[in-house]
Design an enzyme around this catalytic site. Sequence first.
Site, PDB file in Angstrom:
ATOM      1  N   ARG A 171     -20.326  29.362 -63.049  1.00 38.50           N
ATOM      2  CA  ARG A 171     -20.266  29.916 -64.408  1.00 38.50           C
ATOM      3  C   ARG A 171     -21.009  28.967 -65.329  1.00 38.50           C
ATOM      4  O   ARG A 171     -20.480  28.011 -65.832  1.00 38.50           O
ATOM      5  CB  ARG A 171     -18.812  30.064 -64.874  1.00 38.50           C
ATOM      6  CG  ARG A 171     -18.673  30.697 -66.249  1.00 38.50           C
ATOM      7  CD  ARG A 171     -17.253  30.590 -66.741  1.00 38.50           C
ATOM      8  NE  ARG A 171     -16.799  29.203 -66.791  1.00 38.50           N
ATOM      9  CZ  ARG A 171     -17.078  28.366 -67.787  1.00 38.50           C
ATOM     10  NH1 ARG A 171     -17.818  28.759 -68.784  1.00 38.50           N
ATOM     11  NH2 ARG A 171     -16.624  27.125 -67.767  1.00 38.50           N
ATOM     12  N   ARG A 175     -22.826  29.302 -74.441  1.00 35.68           N
ATOM     13  CA  ARG A 175     -22.111  30.090 -75.434  1.00 35.68           C
ATOM     14  C   ARG A 175     -23.038  30.413 -76.594  1.00 35.68           C
ATOM     15  O   ARG A 175     -23.743  29.526 -77.082  1.00 35.68           O
ATOM     16  CB  ARG A 175     -20.882  29.320 -75.948  1.00 35.68           C
ATOM     17  CG  ARG A 175     -19.846  29.065 -74.859  1.00 35.68           C
ATOM     18  CD  ARG A 175     -18.710  28.232 -75.396  1.00 35.68           C
ATOM     19  NE  ARG A 175     -17.764  27.926 -74.325  1.00 35.68           N
ATOM     20  CZ  ARG A 175     -16.955  26.873 -74.321  1.00 35.68           C
ATOM     21  NH1 ARG A 175     -16.971  26.040 -75.348  1.00 35.68           N
ATOM     22  NH2 ARG A 175     -16.140  26.662 -73.322  1.00 35.68           N
ATOM     23  N   ARG A 247     -18.295  12.110 -52.885  1.00 36.49           N
ATOM     24  CA  ARG A 247     -18.911  11.254 -53.886  1.00 36.49           C
ATOM     25  C   ARG A 247     -17.807  10.393 -54.490  1.00 36.49           C
ATOM     26  O   ARG A 247     -16.659  10.827 -54.624  1.00 36.49           O
ATOM     27  CB  ARG A 247     -19.557  12.085 -54.998  1.00 36.49           C
ATOM     28  CG  ARG A 247     -20.654  13.009 -54.525  1.00 36.49           C
ATOM     29  CD  ARG A 247     -21.867  12.281 -54.021  1.00 36.49           C
ATOM     30  NE  ARG A 247     -22.593  11.620 -55.104  1.00 36.49           N
ATOM     31  CZ  ARG A 247     -23.665  10.853 -54.918  1.00 36.49           C
ATOM     32  NH1 ARG A 247     -24.104  10.623 -53.683  1.00 36.49           N
ATOM     33  NH2 ARG A 247     -24.283  10.294 -55.936  1.00 36.49           N
ATOM     34  N   GLU A 298     -20.119   5.247 -66.052  1.00 38.13           N
ATOM     35  CA  GLU A 298     -19.813   5.832 -64.746  1.00 38.13           C
ATOM     36  C   GLU A 298     -21.082   5.967 -63.914  1.00 38.13           C
ATOM     37  O   GLU A 298     -22.092   6.505 -64.380  1.00 38.13           O
ATOM     38  CB  GLU A 298     -19.165   7.207 -64.899  1.00 38.13           C
ATOM     39  CG  GLU A 298     -17.764   7.173 -65.469  1.00 38.13           C
ATOM     40  CD  GLU A 298     -17.081   8.532 -65.404  1.00 38.13           C
ATOM     41  OE1 GLU A 298     -17.561   9.415 -64.654  1.00 38.13           O
ATOM     42  OE2 GLU A 298     -16.067   8.706 -66.103  1.00 38.13           O
ATOM     43  N   TYR A 346     -12.085  20.430 -54.659  1.00 36.99           N
ATOM     44  CA  TYR A 346     -11.977  19.886 -56.005  1.00 36.99           C
ATOM     45  C   TYR A 346     -10.933  20.699 -56.762  1.00 36.99           C
ATOM     46  O   TYR A 346     -11.071  21.920 -56.907  1.00 36.99           O
ATOM     47  CB  TYR A 346     -13.315  19.945 -56.751  1.00 36.99           C
ATOM     48  CG  TYR A 346     -13.199  19.386 -58.145  1.00 36.99           C
ATOM     49  CD1 TYR A 346     -13.249  18.010 -58.356  1.00 36.99           C
ATOM     50  CD2 TYR A 346     -12.978  20.209 -59.238  1.00 36.99           C
ATOM     51  CE1 TYR A 346     -13.108  17.479 -59.621  1.00 36.99           C
ATOM     52  CE2 TYR A 346     -12.827  19.696 -60.514  1.00 36.99           C
ATOM     53  CZ  TYR A 346     -12.897  18.333 -60.693  1.00 36.99           C
ATOM     54  OH  TYR A 346     -12.737  17.801 -61.951  1.00 36.99           O
ATOM     55  N   ASP A 348      -8.460  20.943 -60.294  1.00 42.17           N
ATOM     56  CA  ASP A 348      -7.984  20.462 -61.584  1.00 42.17           C
ATOM     57  C   ASP A 348      -6.485  20.192 -61.486  1.00 42.17           C
ATOM     58  O   ASP A 348      -5.799  20.675 -60.581  1.00 42.17           O
ATOM     59  CB  ASP A 348      -8.261  21.494 -62.676  1.00 42.17           C
ATOM     60  CG  ASP A 348      -9.730  21.525 -63.079  1.00 42.17           C
ATOM     61  OD1 ASP A 348     -10.383  20.462 -63.009  1.00 42.17           O
ATOM     62  OD2 ASP A 348     -10.216  22.607 -63.466  1.00 42.17           O
TER      63      ASP A 348
END
Length: 381
Positions: A171, A175, A247, A298, A346, A348
Amino acid sequence: MMILLVGAGLSGAVIGRQLAEAGHDCRIIDARPHIAGNCHTERDADSGVMMHVYGPHIFHTDDQQVWDYVNGFATFMPFQNRVKTTTQGAVYSLPINLLTINQFFGQTLRPDEARAFVEAKADTSITDPQTFEEQALRFVGPEMYRAFFKGYTEKQWGCSPTELPASILKRLPVRFNYDDNYFFHRFQGMPKDGYTAMVQAILDHPRISVELNTPYTPEMAEDADHVFWSGSLDGYFDYCLGRLGYRTLDFERFDYQGDYQGCAVMNYGDPEVPYTRITEHKHFSPWEAHEGSVCYREFSRLAEPGDTPYYPIRLVQEKALLADYVQMARNTAGVTFVGRLGTYRYLDMDVTIREALDTARSFLTRTAEGQPMPAFVADPS
């Protein structure tokens, strides 16, 4: 029953709490010296800033039950992630929105005009995008792809976007209004006292014992009626078929007196900048005031043995190896694999908690019915 849970992160804590409340004794072990896994937070001794030790974790969900669950163990403060990116000598807001488009192209487009403008930039000859690059070129065109996606993706994944599947960019966040809230979920926030305090509250039950600095050994399972494993799937089998690819992140901390960048997350899209982003941790707690600041640069790289794994790679080679490990797991009785590492996905935080609640409910139901617990409640594939 005695339940052994390997890992004191969100999966182990939530499953343990649900089973403890149902009357089971739960022993939770973790090889690290702290609870809460990768969402571990702690206060910096000098500045007082609440640090996200393993990188920023922002809670966002549409799951009312999960939102109610975490609010039962912590006070959540409103927080919206408003990411910025430095690329080609300028700063833009992410995800790509109407302001980003107008600023990048020097335009003053309205939403409908911007939609047509971006569609004209897109490579409409690509009808069935197969790679990350094709997906990006089809939907935003070459200029914004190079500025906002190409360099960042190469640094994040360590390979060309032509080698990554289009599914990574399922996705594309574009916007055609001025909404720069990175997430779109109904519920978004941060625990006022940090994630570690929240996990500590979840673990606070008389039937739960927690042992830190305690790596798993196979003989531990002999005293348990069932094992919930939230470590790496390949690690459970001692990497006998080879290692699944991840990773990892290296953090270069630096302190600053004042406000270093004015936002919590600043991405760096230019390939010549070696780091992917800088996070300034006091901005993750905007309800607090601190003169000093703690920042992390990072750097992403391929995980090696002994590294903390972050993102499963899940390309062709890893998927084939994953299938073999999944079959081994399904042939192993008495253990259920959970969480990000245990299912090589992965996840959330809200999905991790949802799956932990579902796993605990499945265990209680199956135990009451005299049925064995499967290796996976959430399908790793």
